[in-house]
Design a protein around this motif. Structure first.
Motif, PDB file in Angstrom:
ATOM      1  N   PHE A  34     -11.496   2.153  -4.826  1.00  0.00           N
ATOM      2  CA  PHE A  34     -10.060   2.286  -4.587  1.00  0.00           C
ATOM      3  C   PHE A  34      -9.792   2.662  -3.134  1.00  0.00           C
ATOM      4  CE2 PHE A  34      -6.174   4.875  -4.515  1.00  0.00           C
ATOM      5  CZ  PHE A  34      -5.268   3.934  -4.994  1.00  0.00           C
ATOM      6  N   VAL A  35     -10.562   3.603  -2.611  1.00  0.00           N
ATOM      7  CA  VAL A  35     -10.406   4.024  -1.209  1.00  0.00           C
ATOM      8  C   VAL A  35     -10.690   2.848  -0.267  1.00  0.00           C
ATOM      9  CG1 VAL A  35     -11.387   5.494   0.602  1.00  0.00           C
ATOM     10  CG2 VAL A  35     -10.821   6.468  -1.625  1.00  0.00           C
ATOM     11  N   LEU A  36     -11.733   2.072  -0.551  1.00  0.00           N
ATOM     12  CA  LEU A  36     -12.050   0.908   0.276  1.00  0.00           C
ATOM     13  C   LEU A  36     -10.920  -0.122   0.255  1.00  0.00           C
ATOM     14  CD1 LEU A  36     -15.837   0.266  -0.459  1.00  0.00           C
ATOM     15  CD2 LEU A  36     -14.820   1.228   1.604  1.00  0.00           C
ATOM     16  N   ILE A  37     -10.364  -0.362  -0.909  1.00  0.00           N
ATOM     17  CA  ILE A  37      -9.257  -1.323  -1.027  1.00  0.00           C
ATOM     18  C   ILE A  37      -8.044  -0.844  -0.247  1.00  0.00           C
ATOM     19  CG2 ILE A  37      -7.600  -2.319  -2.659  1.00  0.00           C
ATOM     20  CD1 ILE A  37      -9.943  -2.434  -4.689  1.00  0.00           C
TER      21      ILE A  37
ATOM     22  N   LYS B 102      -4.480  -1.315   4.445  1.00  0.00           N
ATOM     23  CA  LYS B 102      -3.854  -0.704   5.619  1.00  0.00           C
ATOM     24  C   LYS B 102      -4.224  -1.460   6.887  1.00  0.00           C
ATOM     25  CE  LYS B 102      -3.657   3.747   6.104  1.00  0.00           C
ATOM     26  NZ  LYS B 102      -4.049   5.160   6.174  1.00  0.00           N
ATOM     27  N   LYS B 103      -5.467  -1.875   6.988  1.00  0.00           N
ATOM     28  CA  LYS B 103      -5.915  -2.627   8.161  1.00  0.00           C
ATOM     29  C   LYS B 103      -5.228  -3.985   8.218  1.00  0.00           C
ATOM     30  CE  LYS B 103     -10.095  -3.893  10.639  1.00  0.00           C
ATOM     31  NZ  LYS B 103     -11.555  -3.835  10.658  1.00  0.00           N
TER      32      LYS B 103
ATOM     33  N   LYS C 181      -2.401  -8.187  13.568  1.00  0.00           N
ATOM     34  CA  LYS C 181      -1.492  -9.005  14.371  1.00  0.00           C
ATOM     35  C   LYS C 181      -0.854 -10.096  13.523  1.00  0.00           C
ATOM     36  CE  LYS C 181      -1.311 -11.980  18.407  1.00  0.00           C
ATOM     37  NZ  LYS C 181      -2.066 -12.703  19.398  1.00  0.00           N
ATOM     38  N   GLU C 182      -1.653 -10.725  12.687  1.00  0.00           N
ATOM     39  CA  GLU C 182      -1.149 -11.810  11.840  1.00  0.00           C
ATOM     40  C   GLU C 182      -0.022 -11.319  10.931  1.00  0.00           C
ATOM     41  OE1 GLU C 182      -3.033 -13.849   8.025  1.00  0.00           O
ATOM     42  OE2 GLU C 182      -4.085 -14.425   9.862  1.00  0.00           O
TER      43      GLU C 182
END
Length: 92
Positions: free
Chosen positions: A26-29, A34-35, A40-41
């Motif tokens: 969950f933390v990784l997702i 967020k990233k 930019k896209e």
């Protein structure tokens, strides 16, 4: 009796490991989302959605190297109307 307590302890450890793995995933997702949202896209896509109809019309017209006169003729309106649309003066 000792075997039963070891079995229970093992079950608890397996359950705790599964819970920890789910939390870690969950933390990784969340970090990946967020990233992506800050990328930019994604910022460009958000900006495109925020554009007004006039801004979009002008962007397409300039990208296709068309004049306001050509666009007005194609749409069956006056050049002044196209200019007003692009500048946000008139919405009709």
């Amino acid at each position: 009796m000792l075997l039963a307590t070891w079995g229970t302890a093992l079950n608890i450890l397996v359950f705790a490991a599964l819970v920890a793995a789910v939390i870690y995933l969950f933390v990784l997702i969340v970090r990946a989302l967020k990233k992506y949202i800050g990328s930019k896209e994604m910022r460009e896509e958000k900006q495109a959605v925020k554009r007004t109809l006039g801004e979009t019309l002008k962007a397409h017209r300039t990208r296709c190297q068309m004049t306001q006169e050509f666009e007005a003729e194609a749409l069956g309106v006056s050049r002044q109307t196209v200019s007003k649309w692009e500048n946000g003066v008139s919405h009709s």
